[in-house]
Design a protein around this motif. Structure first.
Motif, short mmCIF file in Angstrom:
data_model
loop_
_atom_site.label_atom_id
_atom_site.label_comp_id
_atom_site.label_asym_id
_atom_site.label_seq_id
_atom_site.Cartn_x
_atom_site.Cartn_y
_atom_site.Cartn_z
N LEU A 89 -6.25 0.96 4.00
CA LEU A 89 -5.89 -0.27 4.69
C LEU A 89 -6.24 -0.19 6.18
N ASP A 119 -5.81 2.54 -3.34
CA ASP A 119 -5.57 1.51 -2.33
C ASP A 119 -4.27 1.81 -1.59
N GLY A 120 -4.36 2.72 -0.60
CA GLY A 120 -3.18 3.12 0.16
C GLY A 120 -3.28 2.74 1.62
N LYS A 172 0.81 -1.22 0.00
CA LYS A 172 0.00 0.00 0.00
C LYS A 172 0.85 1.27 0.00
#
Length: 343
Positions: A298, A293-294, A115
């Protein structure tokens, strides 16, 4: 200096311990833990809902036998008492072993590495654009304090600061992504990115990153610009500036050789925290909005799914980075202004 650094490093240990202990205790009282979620998913997948007596009932509503429940608890480590699990976690963290995700079947370190590129992309662009524009703007506003330029830019900066980044992101998506179609609505790159040439890849990446970075920059941009202006105004009014002007120095020499270094002390000392913070904070809503999606996404998904190894592992890592960054920021004061003494 060495004694001060050693003292600060030792103080990090009880701080880390307190943060982890408090979070771990809170987790014990949060309903819907990983075992409960696993059982709910197992029941739903076992047969779903079927008609029964004119209503709906789960086929898996019979429950799970005690042996199976014990195996599930052992799988997640909940077969041990809470205090034993906490001390085991601390031992692993001392070796920088952050554990393994309950639901993604990956090491926490692996998830962070996967990520991190997205967060680095957002963080670097946000940091450099914020400081690269706001610092010169703040200097220009200080030199022209009270002018029409100062008034107009202040109104624009404060208006941008008053708009939350998420709201601005929605507006940018609707106008420039939806109605005009100038920018993509999601993702960091296009689906055929691997097939593009390197110049086309760079343009595709910049095309995708424009809207999320714009939404993130506005808040930090305003704060840095106003801080720079106020710092320069405070220094310009001091006696040494009048003395430098009386010696016949030009306004440019006074500003850049005398005022600039002193005025940038509160800004430069904030560089380490701002640089690291741009990677790990403030990007959750932007990442969710633009489907990036980092690390922010998360952390959010881990909290929702009660994926405790990821929650506690990322908390431990971010807290440690924050404490070290704070120490570096304090040491930067001495580097910028040798008059500062820690004793």
């Amino acid at each position: 200096m060495l004694a001060y650094i050693l003292k600060r490093l030792l103080l990090m240990l009880p701080t880390l311990f307190g943060v982890l202990l408090l979070t771990f205790v809170v987790i014990q009282f949060v309903p819907g833990g990983p075992v409960e979620q696993y059982l709910a998913e197992a029941r739903a997948g076992a047969g779903g809902a079927v008609a029964e007596g004119g209503g709906l009932a789960y086929r898996g509503a019979q429950g799970v036998d005690e042996k199976r429940l014990t195996e599930i608890k052992k799988l997640y480590g909940f077969d041990k008492p809470a205090h034993e699990r906490f001390w085991l976690m601390l031992k692993n963290y001392a070796r920088f072993d952050l554990g393994r995700s309950f639901f993604q079947n990956k090491d926490v370190w692996q998830l962070i590495r996967e990520k991190l590129p997205v967060s680095i992309s957002l963080g670097l662009w946000t940091f450099f654009i914020s400081y690269g524009i706001s610092v010169p703007l703040g200097v220009a506003k200080a030199v022209r304090a009270g002018s029409r330029f100062d008034l107009v830019t202040t109104l624009l900066v404060l208006a941008g600061y008053a708009i939350p980044g998420f709201v601005l992101g929605v507006a940018l998506l609707v106008v420039f992504g939806g109605q005009l179609g100038w920018f993509p609505l999601r993702g960091l790159t296009s689906g055929n990115w691997d097939e593009l040439s390197w110049p086309a890849r760079i343009m595709d990446y910049l095309w995708h990153i424009t809207l999320p970075v714009t939404a993130m920059v506005m808040g930090s941009f305003a704060v840095t610009a106003m801080l720079t202006k106020n710092s320069f105004l405070e220094e310009i009014r001091k006696q040494y500036v009048l003395t430098a002007r009386a010696k016949g120095l030009s306004e440019r020499q006074v500003l850049w050789k005398h005022v600039f270094r002193n005025a940038l002390i509160p800004i430069v000392t904030g560089f380490p925290a701002a640089f690291i913070g741009a990677f790990f904070t403030g990007a959750l809503l932007i990442e969710t909005l633009f489907s990036l999606d980092g690390l922010g996404l998360l952390s959010y998904e881990s909290v929702i799914r009660r994926d405790y190894p990821v929650v506690l592992g990322t908390l431990y890592l971010f807290t440690l980075i924050g404490l070290v960054t704070k120490l570096v920021s304090d040491l930067t004061y001495v580097w910028v202004d040798p008059r500062v003494k820690f004793d």
